[in-house]
Design an enzyme around this catalytic site. Structure first.
Site, PDB file in Angstrom:
ATOM      1  N   ASP A  71       0.843  -1.194   0.000  1.00 19.83           N
ATOM      2  CA  ASP A  71       0.000   0.000   0.000  1.00 19.83           C
ATOM      3  C   ASP A  71       0.883   1.251   0.000  1.00 19.83           C
ATOM      4  O   ASP A  71       1.712   1.441   0.880  1.00 19.83           O
ATOM      5  CB  ASP A  71      -0.902   0.002   1.232  1.00 19.83           C
ATOM      6  CG  ASP A  71      -2.075   0.959   1.091  1.00 19.83           C
ATOM      7  OD1 ASP A  71      -1.845   2.130   0.741  1.00 19.83           O
ATOM      8  OD2 ASP A  71      -3.214   0.536   1.321  1.00 19.83           O
ATOM      9  N   SER A 121      -6.992   4.394  -1.564  1.00 13.95           N
ATOM     10  CA  SER A 121      -6.859   2.935  -1.546  1.00 13.95           C
ATOM     11  C   SER A 121      -8.170   2.211  -1.784  1.00 13.95           C
ATOM     12  O   SER A 121      -8.168   1.043  -2.188  1.00 13.95           O
ATOM     13  CB  SER A 121      -6.262   2.478  -0.212  1.00 13.95           C
ATOM     14  OG  SER A 121      -4.961   2.981  -0.051  1.00 13.95           O
ATOM     15  N   ARG A 185     -15.786   3.902   2.840  1.00 12.80           N
ATOM     16  CA  ARG A 185     -14.755   2.983   3.331  1.00 12.80           C
ATOM     17  C   ARG A 185     -14.641   2.937   4.856  1.00 12.80           C
ATOM     18  O   ARG A 185     -14.052   2.004   5.397  1.00 12.80           O
ATOM     19  CB  ARG A 185     -13.394   3.364   2.734  1.00 12.80           C
ATOM     20  CG  ARG A 185     -12.942   4.775   3.052  1.00 12.80           C
ATOM     21  CD  ARG A 185     -11.573   5.092   2.453  1.00 12.80           C
ATOM     22  NE  ARG A 185     -10.513   4.350   3.116  1.00 12.80           N
ATOM     23  CZ  ARG A 185      -9.224   4.448   2.788  1.00 12.80           C
ATOM     24  NH1 ARG A 185      -8.844   5.263   1.820  1.00 12.80           N
ATOM     25  NH2 ARG A 185      -8.320   3.751   3.428  1.00 12.80           N
ATOM     26  N   HIS A 348       2.311   8.673   4.966  1.00 14.24           N
ATOM     27  CA  HIS A 348       1.410   9.745   5.392  1.00 14.24           C
ATOM     28  C   HIS A 348       1.992  10.501   6.586  1.00 14.24           C
ATOM     29  O   HIS A 348       1.833  11.721   6.705  1.00 14.24           O
ATOM     30  CB  HIS A 348       0.049   9.177   5.791  1.00 14.24           C
ATOM     31  CG  HIS A 348      -0.880   8.917   4.650  1.00 14.24           C
ATOM     32  ND1 HIS A 348      -1.301   9.898   3.793  1.00 14.24           N
ATOM     33  CD2 HIS A 348      -1.495   7.766   4.238  1.00 14.24           C
ATOM     34  CE1 HIS A 348      -2.123   9.386   2.884  1.00 14.24           C
ATOM     35  NE2 HIS A 348      -2.259   8.090   3.136  1.00 14.24           N
ATOM     36  N   HIS A 429      -1.166  11.107  -1.248  1.00 15.88           N
ATOM     37  CA  HIS A 429      -0.874  10.185  -2.347  1.00 15.88           C
ATOM     38  C   HIS A 429      -0.461  10.999  -3.568  1.00 15.88           C
ATOM     39  O   HIS A 429      -0.738  12.199  -3.659  1.00 15.88           O
ATOM     40  CB  HIS A 429      -2.107   9.360  -2.713  1.00 15.88           C
ATOM     41  CG  HIS A 429      -2.648   8.542  -1.598  1.00 15.88           C
ATOM     42  ND1 HIS A 429      -3.854   7.884  -1.679  1.00 15.88           N
ATOM     43  CD2 HIS A 429      -2.168   8.259  -0.366  1.00 15.88           C
ATOM     44  CE1 HIS A 429      -4.096   7.238  -0.554  1.00 15.88           C
ATOM     45  NE2 HIS A 429      -3.084   7.448   0.255  1.00 15.88           N
TER      46      HIS A 429
END
Length: 625
Positions: A71, A121, A185, A348, A429
């Protein structure tokens, strides 16, 4: 969809314009023959690699597929970790060992269908899990909210064993996309009321991610996230009871520690494994570091072990090996997804040592998968990322963004910059393409530039999955005894329902002389359902009706209650309906049978029976008033 290359080991001509990815282009023989340890020597190729690449291209089908996701593991994150762990001229024994490589694009969509160049994600996981682009936050639903079947669901319907492993909470986006369908999510558990909206069971939805994980019933689910399973259901037969209790009732082996997992010797549909080893995400391999403005001008740091890291038996490599051992049972094969989750999470946090350690952890898991695949000879291994991230190796300390200096084992200083958020914020990201690499049957389909959605078809085609769930349940049949004594045992057996994971239905008198009985959602185990009811006490003709939730497959059979009939009869084939029932039954509360209406001619006691073929023996627990 990328076309399959060849039907056997295929000789191909490699030229400078070949579709083979840049990482496979051959160095001139003179350079390859050089000494990389000499001053200025850094070549990686050891002679001509044409024959090696020819041998690496093996057409499918594959019996097994192992998909490993780093990830947030963009090319920069791989390079940062490689430099630190193996040196600038080194290579990872897992990540860098897959022979066939390419890149794929990762963009997502906005809900209006326009392009979102930087995905999250959830959208990226939905892309490879279902082959469908969607919006950030979507868990295996498209921009209209329609659900799409996942690789794990399809593999299970096709008779393969399935596994889902992560170092994150198992409800986190990457593992969730294989086992759930929600609009947001963060709908982790039944108490996530502000995050779930219409997906809540009490609002007629399919339930939270945790509840859907139980419904999807992978043979093996391992990760963090025990806190969400400790929450209590708000609707359905387990209303007021914890999801852990529900999982146990439905036949799961619930494991919470390395010792528990070591004691597991089988994982299948009769006894699936639900392992959650932390309340949230796993602790990282290395202790955290903090990048600061001007930090790369400070003395370089060396990464240190995290004292809070879980035991070696719960490392990502150990979980991968255990999963392979449990899924590789010599039958139809398996699909296993493994995620190294905290490369992203530490990126992050601008935590260089954290993300480096998690990349090393993933590499060890890749090595374990490759070792198995090379020995097995019929396993496709794919290693990729969901999206790229922020960290960059820089020459000079940036004046305004966060940075840190690391002392590498080769004695140099590596400066890493984080420039997409201020101190204390979450680094973003990025929208770059990311690496995808493969080994084994069907791996050639990752070559060149593809899109993330292609990964779904690469895997589905390698496993030759039939993606038509209705077709997979079309031959289902139901059996009940022709006659049964009043109040006698009434076994109901369904077979051939591979495309469905749950059924629901009712028992009704064929003439309106008595109230009906609702049969709430019941798990389908290896394509079958085994119910053991108590027959009505009033003589007459009755009908059992069941409908597959995923396909809408409708099954009906009739039986007669008569004095002098057997008290404990055997099910016999009876005429049954095969007509679909308008899209299936939505919502519901998961689980075995529960009486929600008046009994036909009296109380209808419900329990589950064990099929001789090895179907689940589930425990029917008393419901709270």
């Amino acid at each position: 969809m990328i076309q399959s290359i060849g039907r056997r080991r295929t000789a191909i001509a490699l030229t400078a314009g070949s579709v083979v990815a840049a990482s496979l282009l051959l160095a001139p023989a003179a350079q390859a023959a050089g000494d990389p340890s000499a001053p200025g020597g850094a070549t990686r190729n050891d002679g001509d690699r044409t024959a090696e690449i020819r041998d690496a291209i093996v057409d499918g089908p594959a019996k097994n597929v192992i998909l490993l996701i780093g990830d947030g593991m963009g090319d920069s994150e791989i390079t940062v970790a490689r430099n630190y762990a193996h040196g600038a001229g080194g290579r990872f024994p897992g990540i860098d060992a897959l022979p066939i490589t390419g890149s794929y694009t990762t963009y997502s969509l906005h809900k209006d269908g326009t392009v979102d160049y930087v995905p999250d994600s959830a959208a990226t996981g939905t892309a490879w899990a279902t082959g469908t682009k969607s919006y950030d936050g979507a868990i295996s639903v498209d921009i209209t909210g329609a659900l799409h079947d996942t690789l794990l669901e399809l593999a299970k319907a096709n008779g393969l064993k399935t596994g889902n492993v992560s170092t994150a909470e198992i409800q986190d986006a990457t593992p969730a996309v294989q086992a759930a369908h929600v609009a947001g999510r963060k709908c982790y558990g039944p108490e996530s009321t502000s995050q779930c909206g219409a997906d809540l069971l009490e609002k007629g939805g399919r339930g939270s991610i945790s509840e859907q994980i139980i419904d999807t019933r992978a043979d093996l689910t391992l990760g963090g996230g025990s806190a969400s399973f400790a929450q209590s259901a708000k609707a359905g037969p387990w209303n007021g009871e914890s999801l852990f209790d529900q999982a146990t009732d439905r036949g799961y082996q619930v494991v919470r520690s390395a010792g528990d997992l070591a004691g597991v010797t089988a994982a299948d549909q009769s006894k699936p494994v639900l392992g959650t080893f932390t309340p949230g995400n796993f602790p990282t391999r290395f202790a955290p570091t903090t990048a600061t403005v001007g930090g790369a001008d400070a003395a370089p740091v060396t990464c240190t072990d995290n004292p809070d890291r879980l035991s070696s038996q719960l490392s990502l490599a150990a979980l991968t090996k255990k999963s392979i051992d449990l899924l590789n049972t010599g039958d139809k094969g398996f699909f296993l997804q493994v995620e190294g989750a905290s490369i992203d999470k530490q990126d992050h946090a601008a935590d260089a040592c954290g993300q480096i350690g998690e990349t090393i952890d993933l590499d060890e898991a890749v090595k374990a998968a490759l070792d198995f695949a090379k020995k097995d000879g019929n396993t496709l291994v794919i290693v990729t990322a969901d999206h790229a991230h922020t960290s960059q190796i820089v020459d000079d300390t940036p004046p305004t963004s966060l940075s840190i200096a690391l002392r590498t084992p080769e004695g140099s200083t590596m400066k890493v910059s984080y420039g997409t958020a201020a101190a204390g914020g979450s680094q973003q990201h990025t929208g770059s393409q990311v690496r995808i690499a493969g080994y084994g049957p069907g791996a050639a389909n990752v070559i060149g530039l593809t899109d993330q959605t292609d990964n779904f078809f690469t895997i589905a085609n390698a496993l030759t999955l039939d993606r038509d769930l209705k077709k997979l349940s079309s031959g289902a049949a139901i059996q009940v005894p022709a006659k049964v004594a009043p109040g006698g045992s009434l076994p109901v057996t369904v077979t051939g329902l591979a495309g469905d994971r749950q059924v629901a239905g009712a028992v009704d008198a064929t003439k309106a002389k008595a109230d009906g009985l609702e049969i709430t959602r019941t798990d389908v185990i290896d394509g079958g359902v085994a119910l053991k009811l108590t027959a009505p006490t009033e003589p007459g003709t009755y009908r059992v009706s069941l409908t597959g939730e995923q396909t809408g497959k409708a099954l009906t059979a009739t039986f007669t209650v008569a004095d002098g009939a057997p008290v404990d009869p055997t099910p016999t084939p009876t005429p049954s309906s095969t007509e679909p029932a308008g899209g299936g039954i939505g919502g519901g509360g998961g689980g075995n049978l529960a009486t929600t209406g008046a009994a036909v001619g009296g109380t209808l006691a419900l329990a589950l029976a064990l099929l001789a073929a090895g179907l689940l023996l589930a425990r029917h627990r008393a419901r709270r008033a």
